[in-house]
Design a protein around this motif. Sequence first.
Motif, PDB file in Angstrom:
ATOM      1  N   PRO A  98       0.819  -1.214   0.000  1.00  0.00           N
ATOM      2  CA  PRO A  98       0.000   0.000   0.000  1.00  0.00           C
ATOM      3  C   PRO A  98       0.854   1.266   0.000  1.00  0.00           C
ATOM      4  N   GLU A  99       0.270   2.333  -0.517  1.00  0.00           N
ATOM      5  CA  GLU A  99       0.985   3.607  -0.562  1.00  0.00           C
ATOM      6  C   GLU A  99       1.329   4.097   0.841  1.00  0.00           C
ATOM      7  N   GLU A 100       0.440   3.844   1.801  1.00  0.00           N
ATOM      8  CA  GLU A 100       0.734   4.251   3.175  1.00  0.00           C
ATOM      9  C   GLU A 100       2.005   3.580   3.677  1.00  0.00           C
ATOM     10  N   ALA A 101       2.196   2.307   3.334  1.00  0.00           N
ATOM     11  CA  ALA A 101       3.411   1.590   3.737  1.00  0.00           C
ATOM     12  C   ALA A 101       4.633   2.133   3.011  1.00  0.00           C
ATOM     13  N   GLN A 102       4.468   2.490   1.745  1.00  0.00           N
ATOM     14  CA  GLN A 102       5.574   3.077   0.985  1.00  0.00           C
ATOM     15  C   GLN A 102       6.036   4.391   1.612  1.00  0.00           C
ATOM     16  N   LYS A 103       5.083   5.195   2.061  1.00  0.00           N
ATOM     17  CA  LYS A 103       5.433   6.475   2.675  1.00  0.00           C
ATOM     18  C   LYS A 103       6.085   6.271   4.045  1.00  0.00           C
ATOM     19  N   LYS A 104       5.612   5.289   4.792  1.00  0.00           N
ATOM     20  CA  LYS A 104       6.240   5.018   6.087  1.00  0.00           C
ATOM     21  C   LYS A 104       7.663   4.520   5.893  1.00  0.00           C
ATOM     22  N   LEU A 105       7.883   3.697   4.871  1.00  0.00           N
ATOM     23  CA  LEU A 105       9.235   3.243   4.555  1.00  0.00           C
ATOM     24  C   LEU A 105      10.140   4.423   4.234  1.00  0.00           C
ATOM     25  N   TYR A 106       9.597   5.427   3.569  1.00  0.00           N
ATOM     26  CA  TYR A 106      10.405   6.595   3.220  1.00  0.00           C
ATOM     27  C   TYR A 106      10.870   7.324   4.471  1.00  0.00           C
TER      28      TYR A 106
END
Length: 220
Positions: A98-106
């Motif tokens: 999910p995009e939310e996970a991608q942003k948290k990874l960032y």
Amino acid sequence: MIRTIPLVCSRCGKEFRPEQQIYYQEDFTATSLREAKLICGDCVEAWKDRWRIRSAEFHERDYVLTVTITLEDGTVHEDMDCTPIEETETVVVGEDIPEEAQKKLYGFYLEWEKIKESRELKDCFFQEKDDTITVTLTTNGGEQYDNLVLTVDDEGILRSEPPAPDYILEGLIPALKAYYAQKAMLSPTVQPGLARTRRQNVRGGAVREDVWPPRNNPFG
């Protein structure tokens, strides 16, 4: 001709009613709309819930960036290839998340990048005397190490006394290469044999190198 497609989730197999939008899984082998892999809202929410990230550890080796992700349910995904994208402030991995996970990874990536930059060598000075080479160095983060005695064991492992962290020893490798390359330019009797070395591993306070140390230098 007007046609219809059944609204059946490709994951759970149940019929569903979309609210404002329809989710689907990209499938480049599909040749028609009827072959689209639709996903119901419940499965999407379960997918998002599964990808709640607890922690992430980034590693870079030979210019390849990977990440080990630990999810809230304890699942660990090790050494996933990843690419940070500054424009979207996301980190893309080799699996659809999910995009939310991608942003948290960032966010984890920015923290790792900050630590990595602080550990890089700001300056270092080598000194050779009586077949012993020492180095005094500082990092961008302000760490300072004075008069580290560098040695290489029979297995080609670089060590220091007193022992320095692995990231310090790893950063010293290109600095030593440059040092011996400069010596070779100034003196034809010194051969910069480090030109063909490559890092094998970093563990236990030691850095392993092939073809180490260079021939005909006092660091042997």
